[in-house]
Each structure stands twice: as structure tokens, then as C-alpha cells.
Write a protein that holds these residues in place. Structure first.
Motif, PDB file in Angstrom:
ATOM      1  N   LEU A   1       0.852  -1.193   0.000  1.00  0.00           N
ATOM      2  CA  LEU A   1       0.000   0.000   0.000  1.00  0.00           C
ATOM      3  C   LEU A   1       0.888   1.244   0.000  1.00  0.00           C
ATOM      4  N   PRO A   2       0.795   2.082  -1.029  1.00  0.00           N
ATOM      5  CA  PRO A   2       1.659   3.272  -1.074  1.00  0.00           C
ATOM      6  C   PRO A   2       1.335   4.279   0.032  1.00  0.00           C
ATOM      7  N   TRP A   3       2.352   4.721   0.728  1.00  0.00           N
ATOM      8  CA  TRP A   3       2.267   5.748   1.766  1.00  0.00           C
ATOM      9  C   TRP A   3       3.281   6.846   1.440  1.00  0.00           C
ATOM     10  N   ASN A   4       2.904   8.084   1.762  1.00  0.00           N
ATOM     11  CA  ASN A   4       3.830   9.220   1.663  1.00  0.00           C
ATOM     12  C   ASN A   4       4.601   9.225   0.347  1.00  0.00           C
ATOM     13  N   ASN A   5       3.864   9.255  -0.743  1.00  0.00           N
ATOM     14  CA  ASN A   5       4.450   9.286  -2.081  1.00  0.00           C
ATOM     15  C   ASN A   5       5.304   8.053  -2.350  1.00  0.00           C
ATOM     16  N   LEU A   6       4.839   6.920  -1.851  1.00  0.00           N
ATOM     17  CA  LEU A   6       5.493   5.624  -2.069  1.00  0.00           C
ATOM     18  C   LEU A   6       6.891   5.556  -1.439  1.00  0.00           C
ATOM     19  N   GLN A   7       7.113   6.346  -0.390  1.00  0.00           N
ATOM     20  CA  GLN A   7       8.360   6.221   0.350  1.00  0.00           C
ATOM     21  C   GLN A   7       8.340   4.971   1.228  1.00  0.00           C
ATOM     22  N   LYS A   8       7.142   4.448   1.487  1.00  0.00           N
ATOM     23  CA  LYS A   8       6.986   3.205   2.228  1.00  0.00           C
ATOM     24  C   LYS A   8       5.708   2.526   1.759  1.00  0.00           C
ATOM     25  N   THR A   9       5.567   1.257   2.115  1.00  0.00           N
ATOM     26  CA  THR A   9       4.430   0.471   1.637  1.00  0.00           C
ATOM     27  C   THR A   9       3.596  -0.099   2.775  1.00  0.00           C
ATOM     28  N   SER A  10       3.825   0.373   3.981  1.00  0.00           N
ATOM     29  CA  SER A  10       3.037  -0.075   5.134  1.00  0.00           C
ATOM     30  C   SER A  10       3.180   0.956   6.232  1.00  0.00           C
ATOM     31  N   ASP A  11       2.147   1.088   7.053  1.00  0.00           N
ATOM     32  CA  ASP A  11       2.178   2.021   8.173  1.00  0.00           C
ATOM     33  C   ASP A  11       1.259   1.502   9.265  1.00  0.00           C
ATOM     34  N   GLU A  12       1.732   1.546  10.508  1.00  0.00           N
ATOM     35  CA  GLU A  12       0.952   1.009  11.622  1.00  0.00           C
ATOM     36  C   GLU A  12      -0.288   1.838  11.921  1.00  0.00           C
ATOM     37  N   ARG A  13      -0.396   3.036  11.328  1.00  0.00           N
ATOM     38  CA  ARG A  13      -1.554   3.907  11.577  1.00  0.00           C
ATOM     39  C   ARG A  13      -2.700   3.665  10.593  1.00  0.00           C
ATOM     40  N   ILE A  14      -2.683   2.541   9.924  1.00  0.00           N
ATOM     41  CA  ILE A  14      -3.668   2.244   8.891  1.00  0.00           C
ATOM     42  C   ILE A  14      -5.090   2.233   9.428  1.00  0.00           C
ATOM     43  N   ASP A  15      -5.302   1.896  10.674  1.00  0.00           N
ATOM     44  CA  ASP A  15      -6.663   1.782  11.207  1.00  0.00           C
ATOM     45  C   ASP A  15      -7.456   3.079  11.057  1.00  0.00           C
ATOM     46  N   GLY A  16      -6.779   4.208  11.048  1.00  0.00           N
ATOM     47  CA  GLY A  16      -7.491   5.477  10.942  1.00  0.00           C
ATOM     48  C   GLY A  16      -8.175   5.691   9.608  1.00  0.00           C
TER      49      GLY A  16
ATOM     50  N   TYR B   1     -11.557   2.372  -2.518  1.00  0.00           N
ATOM     51  CA  TYR B   1     -10.150   2.106  -2.217  1.00  0.00           C
ATOM     52  C   TYR B   1      -9.222   3.112  -2.886  1.00  0.00           C
ATOM     53  N   GLU B   2      -9.392   3.325  -4.193  1.00  0.00           N
ATOM     54  CA  GLU B   2      -8.464   4.178  -4.916  1.00  0.00           C
ATOM     55  C   GLU B   2      -8.469   5.613  -4.394  1.00  0.00           C
ATOM     56  N   SER B   3      -9.630   6.122  -4.051  1.00  0.00           N
ATOM     57  CA  SER B   3      -9.683   7.500  -3.559  1.00  0.00           C
ATOM     58  C   SER B   3      -9.074   7.622  -2.163  1.00  0.00           C
ATOM     59  N   ILE B   4      -9.241   6.595  -1.315  1.00  0.00           N
ATOM     60  CA  ILE B   4      -8.638   6.631   0.018  1.00  0.00           C
ATOM     61  C   ILE B   4      -7.117   6.522  -0.084  1.00  0.00           C
ATOM     62  N   PHE B   5      -6.635   5.685  -0.999  1.00  0.00           N
ATOM     63  CA  PHE B   5      -5.187   5.603  -1.232  1.00  0.00           C
ATOM     64  C   PHE B   5      -4.638   6.952  -1.702  1.00  0.00           C
ATOM     65  N   ALA B   6      -5.246   7.506  -2.767  1.00  0.00           N
ATOM     66  CA  ALA B   6      -4.672   8.681  -3.425  1.00  0.00           C
ATOM     67  C   ALA B   6      -4.750   9.927  -2.557  1.00  0.00           C
ATOM     68  N   GLN B   7      -5.849  10.072  -1.806  1.00  0.00           N
ATOM     69  CA  GLN B   7      -6.013  11.277  -1.006  1.00  0.00           C
ATOM     70  C   GLN B   7      -6.013  10.975   0.495  1.00  0.00           C
ATOM     71  N   GLY B   8      -5.416   9.827   0.812  1.00  0.00           N
ATOM     72  CA  GLY B   8      -5.253   9.440   2.208  1.00  0.00           C
ATOM     73  C   GLY B   8      -3.841   8.970   2.462  1.00  0.00           C
ATOM     74  N   THR B   9      -3.590   7.687   2.264  1.00  0.00           N
ATOM     75  CA  THR B   9      -2.288   7.124   2.608  1.00  0.00           C
ATOM     76  C   THR B   9      -1.155   7.754   1.795  1.00  0.00           C
ATOM     77  N   MET B  10      -1.396   8.054   0.527  1.00  0.00           N
ATOM     78  CA  MET B  10      -0.339   8.637  -0.310  1.00  0.00           C
ATOM     79  C   MET B  10       0.084  10.007   0.223  1.00  0.00           C
ATOM     80  N   LEU B  11      -0.814  10.668   0.942  1.00  0.00           N
ATOM     81  CA  LEU B  11      -0.533  11.990   1.506  1.00  0.00           C
ATOM     82  C   LEU B  11      -0.163  11.914   2.985  1.00  0.00           C
ATOM     83  N   GLY B  12      -0.063  10.704   3.518  1.00  0.00           N
ATOM     84  CA  GLY B  12       0.290  10.544   4.921  1.00  0.00           C
ATOM     85  C   GLY B  12      -0.834  10.894   5.873  1.00  0.00           C
TER      86      GLY B  12
END
Length: 592
Positions: free
Chosen positions: A256-271, A320-331
Motif C-alpha cells: 500500500l503506497p504511503w507518503n508518495n510511495l516512500q513506504k508500503t506499510s504504516d501502523e496507523r492504517i486503522d485510521g 479504495y483508490e480514492s482513500i489511497f490517493a487522497q489518504g495514505t499517499m498523503l500521509g
């Protein structure tokens, strides 16, 4: 009432002259419909040598031969020259538009030319009108929809209203077309094409009728298909949590892309997990016309950023795609922040994926000192929603030269300002699957640069070895099967229910035995035609770029194998050229 379905009935509207005509176009047994029909129309009426935003270029909305006859045959293919790539492109959307076109009596609507002033096109079974709507100049998607729905009130139950926001008027290259509030022609800039035609919206009234097949064969098959879709677990995922169910799974997989794909997982995913959206924000579910599943999830947003509207609440669709693009990808790790961004994106008429991924690049470039507030106007940092909200408005309105350039594509902006190595672009701003080598190649080279072109992401997860030949064979064959579905035009979620054999049965049951008999041949031909058109309009397989960031990704499998990825690239390049070389000649249309 129409009884001959051997050809496609196409309404051609020329906004330049204000004239319209109905075409009897080609043979369904050759172009099928939907994706194939759109490509065949462009092959006949398009201008490969002219720029994408030349008003003479056709903007095409096509349905398929099974639209209105079977469940989930509820999508429309929008075919156009993309201002983002310059190439022949497609975008697909649900809503009510497919059935509205079917009830209006058309297999496709083709619009050419530009109106003299900002206009709305209103189409019915017996009427075609162009209305001046200059008062809607600059109106957001919601305001425009409110006014445009005044047209065709008598057919409100069968009417579809599509429109663009300010970003489409301003020519942002990933401006989308909003379809009936919660669906979109989202990728590659269809909204900018409408804007270039001075077309704020289109209302299709769906005020006619069509005949269902007689006899027991159709009724029996209809019951079987309906039961397969509603009485099995095939569609349960899409109805329950919907595609946001993928967030926890992909985060666990480190895909799962996070912070502009600097990482692919984050423990804060529950939010921002699908479960959190469902538990705390889900207001209701709705469905496209002709679909019994109800996969459209609507969240309730308290407008916390509007000082004068403390108790203002809004309905915002999410997946899913909108939460990724305007959520996890932006941290971002607060679901309400994601909904606020999506609401703003909707109003502006931007593609949520491209705009989110573009701003993720801006955040990293700002973090690294490549960009400053001289360019961004406002501070933009991962995890801080207010900056992203303001930046979205600047992007949609092209507030300065930086945002104007960013609106033409992230990699184009990176080439000018710096930071190309970490621009997350695979043909266009990436989809949310950091699964590995095959997906990265599949999206970078794919026809729509979309995760829906083929199942490259699933191959990464299921393949037991790194056999580039097998991977490319899979991509080509899987794309072919999806083209059959996209020519009918079914929702892609139903691909497990609509394999080639089932599609053939459905065609036979509605009296299209000749189309069924030629399904395989026509499907391959349309696959070749689409690639041929893409290549003829500028696609160079040897010039495709996969930025450095994709070689730095670490997933559950470990790091990226660049040698394997490059082998897949070379083989896929050749497969595309081989397909493009096999494009068939297309027979045109005649008035009638």
C-alpha cells in the motif's frame, strides 16, 4: 421502435454547426460495442494528426449490445484523445448514463466541434437541443448539476446528468467528467476535452423504450445470471465494505503506497481502513442503474473546515483508490480528512487519483527543498490536511504557473522543477497497488495506464516464479478478456460472472447469434485496433519511463528485481507492437 440490432445506432452532434444526425454504424459482429465501438468510431471520424484538444476531435460515449438486458451491464465507455498523453484513450463510468442512452435509443453519442459559448447538450429519443449556460461559467460540479437537472424533468427517473467543474473549463489535463454525482469518467482528462468544446454538461433524457427478447431462453438465462450475482459470494465484498476492504490487506502485504510511495506499510492504517469508514462514516450505499449490488459507498462529512457552516454535512463517495490517493499517499490517517479532500476534489471536477498523487509528489519535493512556497503558495506537508485542501483549489483553478504545469502531469512538472526520480507516474499518476514488477510495467505500458487494463497486480501476488514470458502472455490474454467485458459494457466487478462463454450465451439470448459466433475474432481485432490507434496518436513503447522510485520499493517479497522488470518491459513492448500491427480495416457509417 428499433428492431434491427445488427448495426450500432450513433447520434452525432456537431456543436460547431448545431446540427445532429443519426448514423447506422458498421456491424456489431465486427466492433461489438462499448470499447470496440468507440475505437471503431475514432478510426472512422477521428483526426490522428490533430492535437488532442482540437474541437474537431470526437468525444464518444458508447454502450454495449447487452446494456439494459442483463444486470451489471451498467457502464459507459468514454473514448477521446487524451490531453494528458495526446493519445487515444478510454475512461469508464457507471451511474444512470448507460441506461439513459439505451432508453434514448442510441448505442453511442459522438460530439464534435465547439459551441460558441458555454453550453449544455440535451439529448432525448426524439430531441437534440443545445442550451446556452454561460451563467454556469466557473460553477462547481454540485452547483452545475443542480441547474442542469432542470432540463428533462419529465424523464427524471431515466435521466442522466454529466458535467464538468472549473478544472475542466481551465483545461487541467486530468479534469474528470462527473456522472450523476457519484460516478466519474476520471482518468486521462475527459473533462478537459469537454471544456475545449465549451460543453459544461450533457443531459440524456432516456425518454424512449426498447424491446426485451421474447421466449423462454432470455428469461431463463436472465434468472441464472441474476442468481449468480446475488445469491453467491462473488459480489459480497463489493456490497459490504466495498473496495476499501483492500486497505488493511495491502498494508499487511507491504503493498500500500504511503507518503508518495516512500513506504508500503504504516501502523496507523486503522485510521483510514475500510472498517473505520464503515463504522464511523458510512451513511448509505447506492448502485448504478441496472445493478443489484450496491457497491457505491457514501460517507457523511461534517464540514469542519467551513467557519460559517458549523453544522453543514455533506455526502461524499469513497472507495479504495480514492482513500489511497487522497489518504495514505498523503500521509493522512484520519478518515474525515480524506472525505474533506474528496469533497473538494469533487467540486473542482478533478480526477481524485491524479490530483492526490500529484500533491504527494509536491509534499516530498517540498520536504526535500526542491519546491518552496514561491511555487506552492501554501505550505504542503505529509499528514497536514489543510495545506492539501488549499493546494487542491490552486491546482483545480491553475492559480499560478507552477499549478498550471502540475495540471499537465506530475512527471512534466518534475522535469521542469526537479524531483523526477520520485514522481509516482506510470503513464499517468499511479493506481494504489505497489505489488511489484509486473504491475509497474502493466500500468506504465497499459492502454489506459490503469490497474483495470489487466490483472498485473494479481500476477505479482500469485506467480510462483519470475517468468517474464508467462507474465506478458497473462497480461495480453487478461486484457483481451477485459476488452470483451468492456465492449458489452459490464462493470469490471462482474468479470467472474461474465466470462467469454457466458457473454456468448447472453448475446445469443437477445438475438445476436452472429455477434456471439464472432466474439473471439472480434475481441482480438478490437484489442489490436485500440493499440493501433494509441500508437498512431503518439504512443511510443520505447519512450516509456518508469521513475527510479519504483526500483526502490520494498514489499512482502523484498526489493524490486530490476532485471526481471526490464525483461517484462522488453517483452511487453514487442507484444504491444505485434498487436497494433494486426488492426483491421473499419467500415464506416451512413445516415439513417
Amino acid at each position: 421502435m428499433r428492431t434491427d440490432y445488427s448495426y450500432s445506432r450513433v447520434l452525432h452532434v456537431d456543436l460547431e454547426t448545431g446540427r445532429s444526425r443519426v448514423l447506422r454504424f458498421g456491424s456489431r459482429a465486427e466492433h461489438l460495442g462499448g470499447s470496440g465501438l468507440a475505437a471503431a468510431l475514432y478510426a472512422t471520424y477521428g483526426l490522428p494528426e490533430a492535437p488532442a484538444l482540437d474541437p474537431r476531435q470526437p468525444l464518444i460515449f458508447a454502450v454495449g449490445p447487452l446494456t439494459g438486458f442483463f444486470p451489471l451491464m451498467s457502464k459507459v465507455v468514454c473514448g477521446f484523445r487524451s490531453p494528458y498523453t495526446g493519445e487515444w484513450a478510454e475512461s469508464h463510468a457507471g451511474g444512470r448514463l448507460a441506461l439513459s442512452l439505451r432508453f434514448a435509443g442510441y448505442d453511442a453519442l459522438m460530439v464534435t466541434g465547439a459551441a460558441r459559448g458555454l453550453s449544455a447538450l440535451v439529448v432525448g429519443a426524439r430531441t437534440v437541443d443545445v442550451h446556452d449556460v454561460s451563467y454556469l461559467r466557473g460553477a462547481d460540479v454540485f452547483s452545475a448539476g443542480k441547474y442542469l437537472r432542470r432540463f428533462g424533468k419529465s424523464s427524471s427517473g431515466h435521466r442522466s446528468c454529466i458535467r464538468i467543474g472549473p478544472s475542466g473549463e481551465r483545461g487541467v489535463h486530468y479534469a474528470c467528467i462527473n456522472v450523476d454525482s457519484f460516478r466519474h469518467f476520471g482518468r486521462l482528462g475527459a473533462g478537459a476535452v469537454m471544456g475545449a468544446k465549451n460543453l459544461k454538461g450533457i443531459v440524456v433524457q432516456g425518454d424512449g423504450s426498447f424491446v426485451l427478447p421474447e421466449g423462454n431462453a432470455y428469461a431463463k438465462l436472465m434468472r441464472e445470471v441474476y442468481k449468480d450475482i446475488t445469491a453467491t459470494d462473488k459480489m459480497r465484498k463489493y456490497h459490504d465494505l466495498g473496495t476499501p476492504a483492500n486497505l488493511l490487506a495491502l498494508n499487511e502485504l507491504k503493498a500500500l503506497p504511503w507518503n508518495n510511495l516512500q513506504k508500503t506499510s504504516d501502523e496507523r492504517i486503522d485510521g483510514v481502513s475500510g472498517e473505520t469508514f464503515a463504522d464511523k462514516f458510512l451513511l448509505r450505499q447506492t448502485a448504478c442503474a441496472g445493478c443489484p449490488v450496491g457497491c457505491i459507498h457514501i460517507g457523511l462529512l461534517r464540514q469542519q473546515f467551513a467557519k460559517d457552516h458549523e453544522f453543514l454535512y455533506k455526502q461524499v463517495s469513497y472507495d479504495y483508490e480514492s482513500i489511497f490517493a487522497q489518504g495514505t499517499m498523503l500521509g493522512l490517517t484520519d478518515a474525515s480528512d480524506v472525505l474533506a479532500l474528496l469533497d473538494e476534489t469533487e467540486k473542482l471536477g478533478l480526477d481524485c487519483m491524479s490530483s492526490g498523487v500529484a500533491l504527494a509528489w509536491v509534499a516530498e519535493a517540498s520536504e526535500k527543498g526542491v519546491l518552496s512556497e514561491k511555487e506552492t503558495i501554501v505550505p504542503i506537508r505529509f499528514g497536514e490536511v489543510q495545506g492539501f485542501l488549499e493546494a487542491l483549489r490552486h491546482l483545480g483553478m491553475a492559480s499560478n504557473e507552477f499549478y498550471r504545469v502540475l495540471g499537465t502531469g506530475t512527471l512534466k512538472a518534475a522535469d521542469i522543477y526537479g524531483g523526477a526520480d520520485y514522481a509516482c507516474v506510470l503513464g499517468q499518476e499511479m493506481a494504489g497497488y505497489a505489488t511489484g514488477e509486473v504491475f509497474f510495467v502493466a500500468q506504465a505500458y497499459g492502454f489506459r495506464h490503469s490497474h483495470l487494463d489487466s490483472g498485473g497486480y494479481s500476477w505479482d501476488q500469485s506467480a510462483k516464479d519470475k517468468d517474464a514470458g508467462k507474465a506478458v502472455d497473462f497480461l495480453v490474454d487478461d486484457e483481451y478478456k477485459r476488452i470483451l467485458i468492456n465492449s458489452m459494457v459490464s462493470c469490471m466487478f462482474a468479470r467472474a460472472s461474465y466470462g467469454p462463454d457466458r457473454i456468448g450465451e447472453c448475446l445469443e439470448s437477445v438475438g445476436l447469434a452472429d455477434v456471439a459466433a464472432n466474439l473471439g475474432t472480434a475481441g482480438k481485432a478490437m484489442q489490436a485496433l485500440r493499440w493501433n490507434l494509441k500508437c498512431r496518436t503518439g504512443f511510443d513503447v520505447h519512450a516509456v519511463r518508469i521513475p527510479k522510485r519504483y526500483s526502490e520499493v520494498v514489499t512482502w517479497k523484498g526489493g524490486i528485481d530490476e532485471a526481471y522488470m526490464n525483461d517484462v518491459r522488453r517483452r511487453y513492448e514487442q507484444a504491444i507492437l505485434d498487436m497494433a500491427a494486426k488492426a483491421p480495416a473499419i467500415s464506416g457509417g451512413e445516415e439513417g
